[in-house]
Scaffold this motif. Structure first.
Motif: not given
Length: 349
Positions: A279, A281-283, A285
């Motif tokens: 999460e 990593s997604k937040t 970028d």
């Protein structure tokens, strides 16, 4: 997160580290190098009885701690026997295959502090003499070190001060290409040590307040299985190993992203922590890959086996040709550094 990282500084850390010989059991100078840098940036640290370095940055919560680790020790060898020819037989330090170091330049480190260079060779290397040289099994009996000194007997080698028990380090041959790759021996795990040193510098330079007191353990015995299973404070609740991601057939990991390990030979890593890292990593970028490493263990898994009641995880840059002449890309180093930086500023799972 990525905009706080400096590619040149990060690569310089790694190049400086790979230039220092540090097989498991002979890593004092590499540890000292890390210590000198931490003194420069004002991060407190101590040296453990086993020789590891533990740096600490105080956080807002001093009752619950985090610990991150990377290991500065590397593969290497020890002189097992001085042959009648004056050449050396070796025994391995760490897990590698002899063909991975065949033909490599090396350095012999004597007990008196002298160094001698040499080359690791198959005894039957000369194809003009040994018809079956390509078929000979590479093992302790066939591999030897040709010393770059005028020695023709065991006695002449001993007169140099070389003896059984002397450490042998492998030439790292570190290069950075214009296309952004760094290739070298011992990126496992000096790439990650360089990342942690850079992250501590970023935290200090930018006056980043950490939510929890955070320890950075630079371990010195990971390659032989017990680098990070001690010196863990009783307050530590989360333990993140930063080590290489394994690349090969069937693997998701590549040289251009951060690898998040779901499972290795020790079993699954903590699921909630793994999802937390995904999460983050997604937040932020951050390019990531979740992967399974079939023949692998880490300092985090060593801590679990030692009985510590901690949440454990494993991330790292994707490293090609592990335990041989390794390579990764700057993008993988930056993504790993960005995830470490995001993680140490996040809430506990």
């Amino acid at each position: 997160m990525k905009n706080l990282l400096n590619e040149k500084e990060l690569l310089n850390h790694i190049k400086d580290l790979t230039a220092i010989p540090s097989p498991s059991g002979y890593a004092e100078e590499a540890i000292a190098h890390a210590g000198r840098f931490l003194e420069e940036i004002g991060v407190e640290y101590k040296i453990a009885n086993k020789g590891a370095l533990i740096a600490t940055i105080q956080g807002k919560d001093t009752n619950r701690h985090r610990l991150l680790t990377a290991h500065v020790d590397t593969l290497g060898a020890i002189v097992k026997e001085i042959k009648s020819s004056g050449r050396l037989k070796l025994t391995m330090v760490g897990g590698f295959h002899w063909n991975a170091v065949e033909g490599e330049y090396c350095t012999i480190h004597t007990a008196e502090g002298k160094t001698y260079t040499g080359t690791i060779l198959l005894h039957q290397t000369a194809v003009h003499v040994y018809r079956n040289s390509g078929e000979v099994k590479r093992d302790e009996d066939s591999i030897e070190v040709r010393i770059d000194e005028v020695v023709k007997s065991k006695e002449e080698t001993e007169n140099l001060g070389i003896s059984v028990g002397d450490f042998v380090s492998f030439n790292p041959r570190t290069e950075v290409t214009e296309s952004g790759f760094i290739k070298s021996r011992h990126l496992d795990d000096k790439a990650s040590v360089g990342i942690l040193l850079h992250i501590m510098d970023v935290v200090k330079k930018n006056s980043i307040d950490l939510p929890y007191t955070t320890h950075f353990l630079i371990s010195n015995n990971e390659e032989i299985g017990f680098g990070g299973n001690s010196n863990i404070t009783p307050e530590t609740v989360e333990y993140l190993a930063v080590d290489m991601g394994a690349i090969g057939d069937g693997q998701a990991t590549d040289e251009y992203s951060v690898s998040i390990c779901a499972k290795d030979s020790s079993g699954p890593y903590h699921y909630r922590l793994r999802q937390h890292l995904v999460e983050l990593s997604k937040t932020h970028d951050i390019d990531y890959r979740v992967d399974i490493y079939p023949y692998y263990s880490s300092d985090a898994s060593a801590a679990i086996r030692a009985g510590y009641d901690i949440v454990h995880g494993l991330i790292g840059p994707g490293i090609d040709a592990s335990h041989a002449y390794e390579r990764t890309h700057i993008s993988s180093l930056i993504d790993t550094g960005a995830l470490v930086l995001a993680y140490i500023q996040s809430d506990l799972v």
